[in-house]
Design an enzyme around this catalytic site. Structure first.
Site, short mmCIF file in Angstrom:
data_model
loop_
_atom_site.label_atom_id
_atom_site.label_comp_id
_atom_site.label_asym_id
_atom_site.label_seq_id
_atom_site.Cartn_x
_atom_site.Cartn_y
_atom_site.Cartn_z
N ARG A 277 0.84 -1.20 0.00
CA ARG A 277 0.00 0.00 0.00
C ARG A 277 0.88 1.25 0.00
O ARG A 277 2.03 1.23 0.43
CB ARG A 277 -0.89 -0.03 1.25
N THR B 237 -11.70 0.43 -6.34
CA THR B 237 -10.59 -0.45 -5.98
C THR B 237 -10.88 -1.65 -6.85
O THR B 237 -11.90 -1.68 -7.53
CB THR B 237 -10.72 -0.75 -4.47
N THR C 99 -5.65 -0.79 -5.46
CA THR C 99 -6.48 0.40 -5.59
C THR C 99 -5.72 1.68 -5.89
O THR C 99 -4.52 1.79 -5.61
CB THR C 99 -7.26 0.61 -4.26
N ASN D 125 -7.69 4.19 -4.79
CA ASN D 125 -8.69 4.75 -3.89
C ASN D 125 -9.95 5.07 -4.69
O ASN D 125 -10.72 4.19 -5.01
CB ASN D 125 -8.17 5.95 -3.10
N SER E 151 -6.66 1.16 5.54
CA SER E 151 -7.43 0.65 4.41
C SER E 151 -8.58 -0.21 4.90
O SER E 151 -8.59 -0.66 6.04
CB SER E 151 -6.50 -0.20 3.53
N SER E 152 -9.54 -0.45 4.02
CA SER E 152 -10.61 -1.41 4.31
C SER E 152 -10.48 -2.65 3.44
O SER E 152 -11.33 -3.53 3.48
CB SER E 152 -11.98 -0.78 4.03
N GLY F 93 -14.73 -1.26 -2.99
CA GLY F 93 -15.89 -0.62 -2.34
C GLY F 93 -15.59 0.22 -1.12
O GLY F 93 -16.47 0.45 -0.30
N GLY F 94 -14.34 0.68 -0.96
CA GLY F 94 -14.04 1.55 0.20
C GLY F 94 -14.42 0.85 1.49
O GLY F 94 -14.17 -0.34 1.67
N1 GLY Z 1 -8.89 3.10 -0.67
C1 GLY Z 1 -9.82 2.18 -0.18
C2 GLY Z 1 -9.27 1.35 0.90
O1 GLY Z 1 -8.08 1.08 0.92
O2 GLY Z 1 -9.99 0.97 1.77
#
Ligand code: GLY
Length: 583
Positions: A115, A394, A412, A414, A465-466, A486-487
């Protein structure tokens, strides 16, 4: 390979019509579990040995070709990641980052964190004006929104550790070919590019290939050729990591930063390293899970959700029943309150992972759960540990190779097309991942997520992150590979697919295509996809105090399930152009 792709079919109410798809599916050889949830089997691939499921058919095919030529799941993952950077520019990337969850056929597990990180010049108040107000545009669009990209470092590090082909050039070449020769864009991609024309022009200092000249619009079937991206990928092919983090590409990134007021420097790029992290492991109803640890909140939050619902008979409540939906929303409320308070980059903040996943703690968190009433989110706070420190775009792909090695990668920029800045002369989009930090305690980011100290901006730190790439096993055998974009909704989508299979007895195809809902503590709302809940359930939940709001698609899940007979069933989400193929 058997590849079936049927058209979407909404469930009809009459009993007769309800059983027709079941009969059809049985005739087609699919495994059907009850309850049937309203879709025909589609975007589903069945195979004997190997499978790739990704957001784009061309990327899926690239991965499959690598597997056929003797590459393993990691080789295919690198090739798919780079092919997606070409064919799926909104999220496939070399200017972003991601996470790999890996399980070898022998059961060895590993996770790689590639990341983005905050540049050295970043600081806590980077996105605040002189009055302390958050400047959302700065964290979301343009040069200042970009974190140091991690994707190429990630590809190189996973190659060095696990590649079977030992031929990096061969893994990069398909992406170069796609960028050089071009490919037909889909209707969805054309519309999406058209929606972002003004942003690409505004936030790039040199007009990129995505901007149509003379106000023309992109049409389905147009050929997208990306010569500059092909050149950048060629440098990566020939020089590996140095082809991106040094020399021509690094110079172009830094020049772009200087033209547009960004802060990524050559030293930032040179210093970037992806990190192998200890995989997060969990259990649910006799299944074992391998997930991504922080700096993703995905693994912890998913395991918390599963832990909170495990003592309830979710399956017997019924799929999307009032009781099941209410229980899940209430668990989500508590999990996301913890996420906001306790989760961040473990290299910078002591994340209390063990405490958050402790079974007694999870039970205690649910002790005020009322089966008949929603808990207002203001009444829910993060758990307190004594003696412990305190669109949404993502993309995900799942791969299983012929030996049984499995890969789950979520990657991603984002937002759709990241910060919309294309690096001049290098042809790739930069991420806007800096928005995943908490710019100011209590102020929501683009996903409505809030955070505090744990996720405050610091030089060199990774934003929370999610992303939730996940591998599930049963009795030591591979069972499922799953993930989604999907964030903040990623976690709840993965949770729903896993429980759809384990609790609601669905096939993987049904589980992926089923309608989804999402709740995340703040805002105090339950987002549902169109036609997700029956009217009666919807009304009852409202009466109980839930604030239900319809919204667009939640995620685009790519999953593979190893069936009892050892065959693979891949499910690509009908919500996008996603594609599953196997052999
Ligand atoms: N940018 C979305 C995530 O990493 O959760």
């Amino acid at each position: 390979m058997v590849f079936k792709n049927h058209t979407k079919q909404k469930m009809k109410q009459s009993k007769l019509l309800k059983i027709i798809p079941l009969i059809l599916a049985l005739l087609l050889g699919c495994k059907i579990n009850k309850p049937f949830i309203g879709y025909s089997i589609q975007k589903t691939a069945f195979s004997e040995k190997a499978m790739v499921v990704s957001a784009h058919p061309l990327a899926t095919q690239v991965g499959l070709d690598i597997l056929r030529k003797g590459g393993n799941a990691i080789d295919a993952a690198i090739a798919v990641q780079l092919a997606l950077a070409v064919t799926y520019p909104r999220a496939g990337n070399i200017g972003g980052g991601g996470f790999l969850v890996y399980r070898s056929a022998k059961g060895e597990t590993a996770t790689l964190d590639f990341r983005e990180k905050a540049p050295a010049a970043a600081h806590r108040d980077l996105y605040l004006d002189e009055k302390g107000n958050v400047l959302l545009e700065k964290s979301q669009k343009g040069h200042l929104a970009a974190g140091i990209p991690g994707t190429i470092a990630g590809c190189v590090q996973m190659y060095e550790k696990y590649s079977k082909l030992k031929d990096f050039k061969r893994l990069v070449q398909p992406a170069i070919d796609l960028a050089t020769n071009g490919f037909e864009i889909t209707d969805r991609e054309a519309k999406s590019l058209n929606n972002n024309q003004a942003d690409f022009a505004k936030y790039s200092t040199i007009s990129p290939v995505f901007v149509q000249k003379g106000g023309e619009m992109w049409q389905k079937g147009a050929i997208l050729i990306q010569k500059e991206l092909a050149n950048t990928l060629t440098l990566v092919r020939d020089k590996g990591r140095a082809g991106f983090y040094e020399g021509e590409t690094a110079d172009k990134i830094v020049a772009e930063m200087q033209r547009g007021g960004g802060i990524i420097t050559k030293t930032d790029l040179q210093k970037y390293q992806a990190t192998w992290r200890k995989p997060l492991t969990g259990k649910y109803r006799g299944y074992d899970l391998v997930g991504m640890p922080p700096p993703s909140s995905g693994g912890i939050a998913l395991f918390q959700l599963l832990g909170m619902v495990e003592s309830y008979p979710l399956g017997s409540y019924g799929f999307h029943s009032k009781a099941a939906t209410h229980l899940i929303i209430e668990a989500e409320r508590r999990v996301y309150a913890d996420r906001a308070e306790h989760l961040g980059d473990p290299d910078f903040y002591p994340v209390p992972t063990d405490k958050l996943l402790n079974a007694n703690y999870l039970q205690k968190r649910m002790s005020d759960f009322d089966p008949n009433k929603a808990t207002p989110s203001q009444a829910v706070k993060a758990g307190n540990f004594k003696n412990a420190p305190a669109s949404e775009q993502t993309t995900h792909f799942s791969i299983i190779d012929a030996e049984g090695n499995a890969v789950a990668v979520t990657t991603t920029l984002n937002d759709n097309y990241g910060c919309r800045t294309v690096v001049g002369g290098a042809g790739f989009l930069l991420n806007n991942e800096m928005d995943d930090f908490s710019a100011k305690p209590g102020v929501p980011n683009m996903y409505g997520a809030i955070g505090g100290e744990a996720n405050a901006i610091q030089a060199g730190k990774t934003m929370l992150s999610s992303m939730t790439p996940t591998i599930v096993t049963k009795n030591g055998k591979l069972f499922m590979v799953v993930g989604t974009p999907g964030g903040t909704t990623i976690i709840t989508s993965v949770f729903q697919v896993i429980t759809n299979v384990i609790d609601f007895n669905m096939s993987i195809s049904e589980a992926v295509q089923a309608k989804r809902f999402h709740s995340q503590w703040l805002p105090d709302k339950v987002f549902i996809e169109k036609d997700c809940l029956e009217n009666g359930t919807n009304m009852t939940l409202k009466t109980m105090g839930h604030h239900i709001e319809e919204r667009g698609n939640l995620g685009a899940v790519e999953a593979i399930l190893v069936r009892g007979d050892g065959k693979l069933e891949g499910a690509a989400d009908i919500r996008g152009d996603d594609d599953a193929r196997g052999f």
